[in-house]
Scaffold this motif. Structure first.
Motif, mmCIF file in Angstrom:
data_model
loop_
_atom_site.group_PDB
_atom_site.id
_atom_site.type_symbol
_atom_site.label_atom_id
_atom_site.label_comp_id
_atom_site.label_asym_id
_atom_site.label_seq_id
_atom_site.Cartn_x
_atom_site.Cartn_y
_atom_site.Cartn_z
ATOM 1 N N GLY A 23 0.782 -1.222 0.000
ATOM 2 C CA GLY A 23 0.000 0.000 0.000
ATOM 3 C C GLY A 23 0.815 1.273 0.000
ATOM 4 O O GLY A 23 0.279 2.339 -0.290
ATOM 5 N N SER A 24 2.093 1.206 0.345
ATOM 6 C CA SER A 24 2.941 2.397 0.273
ATOM 7 C C SER A 24 3.570 2.466 -1.113
ATOM 8 O O SER A 24 3.910 1.443 -1.703
ATOM 9 N N HIS A 25 3.727 3.670 -1.615
ATOM 10 C CA HIS A 25 4.270 3.861 -2.956
ATOM 11 C C HIS A 25 5.795 3.725 -2.930
ATOM 12 O O HIS A 25 6.494 4.514 -2.308
ATOM 13 N N ILE A 26 6.327 2.718 -3.620
ATOM 14 C CA ILE A 26 7.772 2.536 -3.761
ATOM 15 C C ILE A 26 8.242 3.446 -4.888
ATOM 16 O O ILE A 26 7.792 3.317 -6.020
ATOM 17 N N VAL A 27 9.140 4.384 -4.561
ATOM 18 C CA VAL A 27 9.603 5.353 -5.552
ATOM 19 C C VAL A 27 11.024 5.060 -6.040
ATOM 20 O O VAL A 27 11.501 5.704 -6.964
ATOM 21 N N ALA A 28 11.697 4.085 -5.405
ATOM 22 C CA ALA A 28 13.052 3.743 -5.840
ATOM 23 C C ALA A 28 13.436 2.359 -5.336
ATOM 24 O O ALA A 28 12.926 1.888 -4.312
ATOM 25 N N ILE A 29 14.324 1.732 -6.091
ATOM 26 C CA ILE A 29 14.983 0.506 -5.668
ATOM 27 C C ILE A 29 16.461 0.844 -5.589
ATOM 28 O O ILE A 29 17.003 1.503 -6.482
ATOM 29 N N GLU A 30 17.120 0.410 -4.504
ATOM 30 C CA GLU A 30 18.541 0.672 -4.337
ATOM 31 C C GLU A 30 19.321 -0.642 -4.350
ATOM 32 O O GLU A 30 18.855 -1.650 -3.811
ATOM 33 N N PHE A 31 20.504 -0.589 -4.979
ATOM 34 C CA PHE A 31 21.364 -1.757 -5.112
ATOM 35 C C PHE A 31 22.724 -1.449 -4.504
ATOM 36 O O PHE A 31 23.251 -0.351 -4.680
ATOM 37 N N SER A 32 23.290 -2.430 -3.818
ATOM 38 C CA SER A 32 24.633 -2.301 -3.263
ATOM 39 C C SER A 32 25.421 -3.554 -3.633
ATOM 40 O O SER A 32 24.929 -4.673 -3.505
ATOM 41 N N LEU A 33 26.642 -3.367 -4.100
ATOM 42 C CA LEU A 33 27.530 -4.492 -4.418
ATOM 43 C C LEU A 33 28.693 -4.587 -3.435
ATOM 44 O O LEU A 33 29.628 -5.340 -3.641
ATOM 45 N N ASP A 34 28.611 -3.824 -2.339
ATOM 46 C CA ASP A 34 29.665 -3.876 -1.332
ATOM 47 C C ASP A 34 29.094 -4.165 0.056
ATOM 48 O O ASP A 34 29.594 -3.701 1.066
ATOM 49 N N GLY A 35 28.003 -4.926 0.077
ATOM 50 C CA GLY A 35 27.408 -5.336 1.345
ATOM 51 C C GLY A 35 26.615 -4.263 2.065
ATOM 52 O O GLY A 35 26.286 -4.403 3.231
ATOM 53 N N GLY A 36 26.323 -3.153 1.390
ATOM 54 C CA GLY A 36 25.492 -2.112 1.981
ATOM 55 C C GLY A 36 26.251 -0.867 2.393
ATOM 56 O O GLY A 36 25.669 0.045 2.967
ATOM 57 N N THR A 37 27.526 -0.782 2.072
ATOM 58 C CA THR A 37 28.293 0.427 2.383
ATOM 59 C C THR A 37 27.867 1.582 1.488
ATOM 60 O O THR A 37 27.650 2.696 1.957
ATOM 61 N N THR A 38 27.726 1.320 0.192
ATOM 62 C CA THR A 38 27.245 2.338 -0.751
ATOM 63 C C THR A 38 26.048 1.774 -1.501
ATOM 64 O O THR A 38 25.936 0.559 -1.691
ATOM 65 N N TRP A 39 25.168 2.668 -1.940
ATOM 66 C CA TRP A 39 23.936 2.275 -2.631
ATOM 67 C C TRP A 39 23.783 3.076 -3.912
ATOM 68 O O TRP A 39 24.073 4.267 -3.947
ATOM 69 N N GLU A 40 23.274 2.415 -4.960
ATOM 70 C CA GLU A 40 22.941 3.068 -6.225
ATOM 71 C C GLU A 40 21.421 3.053 -6.357
ATOM 72 O O GLU A 40 20.796 1.993 -6.312
ATOM 73 N N ARG A 41 20.828 4.220 -6.519
ATOM 74 C CA ARG A 41 19.368 4.352 -6.549
ATOM 75 C C ARG A 41 18.851 4.393 -7.976
ATOM 76 O O ARG A 41 19.406 5.074 -8.830
ATOM 77 N N HIS A 42 17.729 3.671 -8.200
ATOM 78 C CA HIS A 42 17.043 3.670 -9.490
ATOM 79 C C HIS A 42 15.580 4.007 -9.237
ATOM 80 O O HIS A 42 14.900 3.331 -8.470
#
Length: 93
Positions: A23-42
């Motif tokens: 029911g909440s609007h998802i406005v982005a998906i984030e991906f991390s390839l370093d275990g969650g230290t940095t995130w790339e937003r789409h």
């Protein structure tokens, strides 16, 4: 955690999944390839709150190794998934 994904250096892989915040609007998906230290937003702002979001992530590894992929959603009010989906990507030559 899902089963490891195996990849080769220089070959693009595509991962995919679904996100839903009931029911909440998802406005982005984030991906991390370093275990969650940095995130790339789409952005997924074109999605609607009443449907799950189908996401795909393409990545071309440049080096051998193990990469801990994490994926999380972000809602319109700024909430981030409390627990990210995770998978290990194992890259060889």
């Amino acid at each position: 955690m899902i089963a490891p994904v195996y990849a080769r250096v220089g070959q693009t892989i595509t991962l995919e999944g679904y996100a839903d915040d009931f029911g909440s609007h998802i406005v982005a998906i984030e991906f991390s390839l370093d275990g969650g230290t940095t995130w790339e937003r789409h952005s997924t702002e074109a999605s609607t709150p009443d449907r799950s979001v189908h996401w795909t992530f393409q990545w071309t590894p440049e080096e051998e190794g193990a990469y801990p992929l994490k994926v999380r959603s972000v809602t319109e009010d700024g909430r981030v998934s409390s627990e990210a989906a995770a998978a290990d990507i194992v890259v060889s030559q």
